[in-house]
Design a protein around this motif. Structure first.
Motif, PDB file in Angstrom:
ATOM      1  N   ASN A  83      18.247 -25.258  26.226  1.00 50.02           N
ATOM      2  CA  ASN A  83      17.199 -24.562  25.504  1.00 50.02           C
ATOM      3  C   ASN A  83      15.882 -25.670  25.581  1.00 50.02           C
ATOM      4  O   ASN A  83      14.982 -24.944  24.764  1.00 50.02           O
ATOM      5  CB  ASN A  83      17.623 -24.250  24.019  1.00 50.02           C
ATOM      6  N   ILE A  84      16.153 -26.435  26.314  1.00 46.04           N
ATOM      7  CA  ILE A  84      14.777 -27.528  26.427  1.00 46.04           C
ATOM      8  C   ILE A  84      14.572 -27.966  27.789  1.00 46.04           C
ATOM      9  O   ILE A  84      13.676 -27.749  28.385  1.00 46.04           O
ATOM     10  CB  ILE A  84      14.967 -28.744  25.584  1.00 46.04           C
ATOM     11  N   ASP A  85      15.731 -28.306  28.649  1.00 42.25           N
ATOM     12  CA  ASP A  85      15.828 -28.761  30.118  1.00 42.25           C
ATOM     13  C   ASP A  85      16.970 -28.577  30.639  1.00 42.25           C
ATOM     14  O   ASP A  85      17.948 -28.120  29.937  1.00 42.25           O
ATOM     15  CB  ASP A  85      15.154 -29.964  30.030  1.00 42.25           C
ATOM     16  N   SER A  86      17.183 -28.593  31.819  1.00 44.12           N
ATOM     17  CA  SER A  86      18.155 -28.756  32.730  1.00 44.12           C
ATOM     18  C   SER A  86      17.983 -29.602  33.825  1.00 44.12           C
ATOM     19  O   SER A  86      17.228 -30.342  33.841  1.00 44.12           O
ATOM     20  CB  SER A  86      18.599 -26.961  33.208  1.00 44.12           C
ATOM     21  N   ILE A  87      19.151 -29.624  34.598  1.00 47.64           N
ATOM     22  CA  ILE A  87      19.088 -30.507  35.771  1.00 47.64           C
ATOM     23  C   ILE A  87      19.207 -29.360  37.085  1.00 47.64           C
ATOM     24  O   ILE A  87      20.029 -28.478  37.069  1.00 47.64           O
ATOM     25  CB  ILE A  87      20.054 -31.566  35.903  1.00 47.64           C
ATOM     26  N   VAL A 102      33.009 -21.527  35.812  1.00 47.68           N
ATOM     27  CA  VAL A 102      31.897 -21.521  35.315  1.00 47.68           C
ATOM     28  C   VAL A 102      31.374 -20.461  34.475  1.00 47.68           C
ATOM     29  O   VAL A 102      31.907 -19.454  34.604  1.00 47.68           O
ATOM     30  CB  VAL A 102      31.200 -21.610  36.855  1.00 47.68           C
ATOM     31  N   TRP A 103      30.323 -20.546  33.593  1.00 48.71           N
ATOM     32  CA  TRP A 103      29.739 -19.624  32.942  1.00 48.71           C
ATOM     33  C   TRP A 103      28.444 -19.622  33.197  1.00 48.71           C
ATOM     34  O   TRP A 103      27.698 -20.492  33.325  1.00 48.71           O
ATOM     35  CB  TRP A 103      30.042 -20.093  31.392  1.00 48.71           C
ATOM     36  N   SER A 104      28.004 -18.085  32.884  1.00 44.65           N
ATOM     37  CA  SER A 104      26.635 -17.795  33.020  1.00 44.65           C
ATOM     38  C   SER A 104      26.435 -16.716  32.091  1.00 44.65           C
ATOM     39  O   SER A 104      27.170 -16.378  31.369  1.00 44.65           O
ATOM     40  CB  SER A 104      26.194 -17.346  34.465  1.00 44.65           C
ATOM     41  N   LEU A 105      25.279 -16.291  32.035  1.00 47.76           N
ATOM     42  CA  LEU A 105      24.670 -15.226  30.979  1.00 47.76           C
ATOM     43  C   LEU A 105      24.348 -13.898  31.821  1.00 47.76           C
ATOM     44  O   LEU A 105      23.628 -14.079  32.877  1.00 47.76           O
ATOM     45  CB  LEU A 105      23.578 -15.668  30.111  1.00 47.76           C
ATOM     46  N   SER A 106      24.925 -12.792  31.381  1.00 44.93           N
ATOM     47  CA  SER A 106      24.471 -11.730  31.888  1.00 44.93           C
ATOM     48  C   SER A 106      24.036 -10.391  30.803  1.00 44.93           C
ATOM     49  O   SER A 106      24.373 -10.585  29.820  1.00 44.93           O
ATOM     50  CB  SER A 106      25.546 -10.955  32.826  1.00 44.93           C
ATOM     51  N   LEU A 131      25.034 -20.611  23.240  1.00 43.30           N
ATOM     52  CA  LEU A 131      24.033 -21.427  22.423  1.00 43.30           C
ATOM     53  C   LEU A 131      22.683 -20.977  23.142  1.00 43.30           C
ATOM     54  O   LEU A 131      21.667 -21.235  22.481  1.00 43.30           O
ATOM     55  CB  LEU A 131      24.274 -22.562  22.367  1.00 43.30           C
ATOM     56  N   CYS A 132      22.543 -20.639  24.554  1.00 46.54           N
ATOM     57  CA  CYS A 132      21.398 -20.337  24.934  1.00 46.54           C
ATOM     58  C   CYS A 132      21.001 -18.787  25.149  1.00 46.54           C
ATOM     59  O   CYS A 132      19.775 -18.376  25.836  1.00 46.54           O
ATOM     60  CB  CYS A 132      21.317 -21.045  26.541  1.00 46.54           C
ATOM     61  N   ALA A 133      21.820 -18.090  24.534  1.00 49.50           N
ATOM     62  CA  ALA A 133      21.618 -16.454  24.537  1.00 49.50           C
ATOM     63  C   ALA A 133      20.431 -16.072  23.250  1.00 49.50           C
ATOM     64  O   ALA A 133      20.783 -15.770  22.409  1.00 49.50           O
ATOM     65  CB  ALA A 133      22.886 -15.647  24.380  1.00 49.50           C
ATOM     66  N   ILE A 134      19.221 -16.947  23.629  1.00 49.92           N
ATOM     67  CA  ILE A 134      18.186 -16.613  22.635  1.00 49.92           C
ATOM     68  C   ILE A 134      17.018 -16.339  23.182  1.00 49.92           C
ATOM     69  O   ILE A 134      16.772 -16.140  24.575  1.00 49.92           O
ATOM     70  CB  ILE A 134      18.139 -17.932  21.776  1.00 49.92           C
ATOM     71  N   LYS A 135      15.916 -15.870  22.474  1.00 42.89           N
ATOM     72  CA  LYS A 135      14.480 -15.482  23.121  1.00 42.89           C
ATOM     73  C   LYS A 135      14.855 -14.299  23.913  1.00 42.89           C
ATOM     74  O   LYS A 135      15.413 -13.472  23.787  1.00 42.89           O
ATOM     75  CB  LYS A 135      13.850 -16.643  23.512  1.00 42.89           C
ATOM     76  N   GLU A 136      14.005 -14.521  25.281  1.00 44.58           N
ATOM     77  CA  GLU A 136      14.294 -13.561  26.337  1.00 44.58           C
ATOM     78  C   GLU A 136      15.922 -13.314  26.816  1.00 44.58           C
ATOM     79  O   GLU A 136      15.888 -12.337  27.334  1.00 44.58           O
ATOM     80  CB  GLU A 136      13.389 -13.698  27.510  1.00 44.58           C
ATOM     81  N   TRP A 137      16.853 -14.101  26.364  1.00 43.49           N
ATOM     82  CA  TRP A 137      18.151 -13.828  26.907  1.00 43.49           C
ATOM     83  C   TRP A 137      18.940 -13.323  25.435  1.00 43.49           C
ATOM     84  O   TRP A 137      20.178 -13.420  25.624  1.00 43.49           O
ATOM     85  CB  TRP A 137      18.737 -15.001  27.444  1.00 43.49           C
ATOM     86  N   THR A 140      30.979 -24.146  29.650  1.00 41.41           N
ATOM     87  CA  THR A 140      31.695 -23.345  28.881  1.00 41.41           C
ATOM     88  C   THR A 140      31.022 -22.145  28.247  1.00 41.41           C
ATOM     89  O   THR A 140      29.795 -21.993  28.147  1.00 41.41           O
ATOM     90  CB  THR A 140      32.258 -24.105  27.585  1.00 41.41           C
ATOM     91  N   LYS A 141      31.972 -21.296  27.591  1.00 41.05           N
ATOM     92  CA  LYS A 141      31.474 -20.020  27.050  1.00 41.05           C
ATOM     93  C   LYS A 141      30.484 -20.430  25.970  1.00 41.05           C
ATOM     94  O   LYS A 141      29.312 -19.976  25.547  1.00 41.05           O
ATOM     95  CB  LYS A 141      32.590 -19.286  26.517  1.00 41.05           C
ATOM     96  N   GLU A 142      30.939 -21.477  25.057  1.00 39.24           N
ATOM     97  CA  GLU A 142      30.287 -21.992  24.029  1.00 39.24           C
ATOM     98  C   GLU A 142      28.873 -22.442  24.127  1.00 39.24           C
ATOM     99  O   GLU A 142      27.947 -22.277  23.390  1.00 39.24           O
ATOM    100  CB  GLU A 142      30.937 -23.055  23.167  1.00 39.24           C
ATOM    101  N   HIS A 143      28.704 -23.044  25.459  1.00 41.16           N
ATOM    102  CA  HIS A 143      27.362 -23.530  25.758  1.00 41.16           C
ATOM    103  C   HIS A 143      26.509 -22.556  26.159  1.00 41.16           C
ATOM    104  O   HIS A 143      25.458 -22.606  25.742  1.00 41.16           O
ATOM    105  CB  HIS A 143      27.600 -24.813  26.694  1.00 41.16           C
ATOM    106  N   ALA A 144      27.097 -21.671  27.105  1.00 40.11           N
ATOM    107  CA  ALA A 144      26.075 -20.644  27.270  1.00 40.11           C
ATOM    108  C   ALA A 144      25.689 -19.864  26.270  1.00 40.11           C
ATOM    109  O   ALA A 144      24.557 -19.327  26.128  1.00 40.11           O
ATOM    110  CB  ALA A 144      26.949 -19.674  28.418  1.00 40.11           C
TER     111      ALA A 144
END
Length: 125
Positions: free
Chosen positions: A103-107, A31-35, A63-69, A57-61
């Motif tokens: 970057n819009i929504d999640s579940i 599983v992937w997260s951002l730190s 793509l969300c490393a933007i703005k405050e992240w 995946t690493k690639e999906h995570a």
């Protein structure tokens, strides 16, 4: 992963992204997260509780490393550790879970349901 698969999965509706997430994490056993220097990225759930974010995946995570992240990097979590330690710990601590933010929504589902879905998918292997 190829670019087309990444783009298509990022555009799926939340429930389909969740199904993809479960299959992918079981298949690759991670599983992937951002730190960042402060720790794992978090946000607030609608009920005000702390929420941790996870991607298939690493690639999906990434793509969300933007703005405050934007200063965050993708980090892998072993599936066994995720199921055996992370999810029970989050449940005990009252931390919510965000699955496959795009970057819009999640579940967000109950952690017990996520654990059941992972166990069910593991039975296919």
């Amino acid at each position: 992963m190829n670019k087309i698969e990444i783009e298509k999965t990022m555009q799926m509706e939340p429930r389909k992204r969740y199904e993809y997430f479960i299959k992918k994490i079981v298949d690759f056993e991670e599983v992937w997260s951002l730190s960042n220097e402060k720790g794992w990225v978090t946000s607030k759930a609608s009920d005000g509780s702390l929420m941790l974010h996870f991607w298939p995946t690493k690639e999906h995570a990434k793509l969300c490393a933007i703005k405050e992240w934007e200063n965050s990097t993708p980090e892998s979590i072993d599936l066994e550790d995720f199921v055996g330690n992370w999810l029970p710990g989050m449940l005990n601590d009252g931390v919510s879970i965000s699955i496959f933010y795009n970057n819009i929504d999640s579940i967000t589902l109950p952690i017990n349901k996520i654990m059941e879905d992972i166990e069910e998918e593991l039975e296919n292997y």
